[in-house]
Design a protein around this motif. Structure first.
Motif: not given
Length: 59
Positions: A24-26, A30-35
């Motif tokens: 979940r941290l990965l 990797l997915v949520v923060v850049p978007d």
């Protein structure tokens, strides 16, 4: 056949939970923060200009 001790079951369950948390941290990194859109500072700068104008017009 060997018996599975409660201690061994506990270690297995905790290991599975650790894998889930790391996954979940990965995902979040990797997915949520850049978007996620970055907040712009322009609205805050506009409000500070308005409040300065209001301070000048007060008696």
């Amino acid at each position: 056949m060997r018996k599975i001790t409660p201690r061994k079951i506990t270690k297995i369950v905790l290991f599975i939970i650790l894998i889930a948390v790391v996954a979940r941290l990965l995902y979040a990194i990797l997915v949520v923060v850049p978007d996620h859109p970055e907040k712009k500072l322009a609205p805050y700068q506009n409000t500070s200009k308005v409040s300065r104008e209001n301070q000048d017009s007060m008696p």
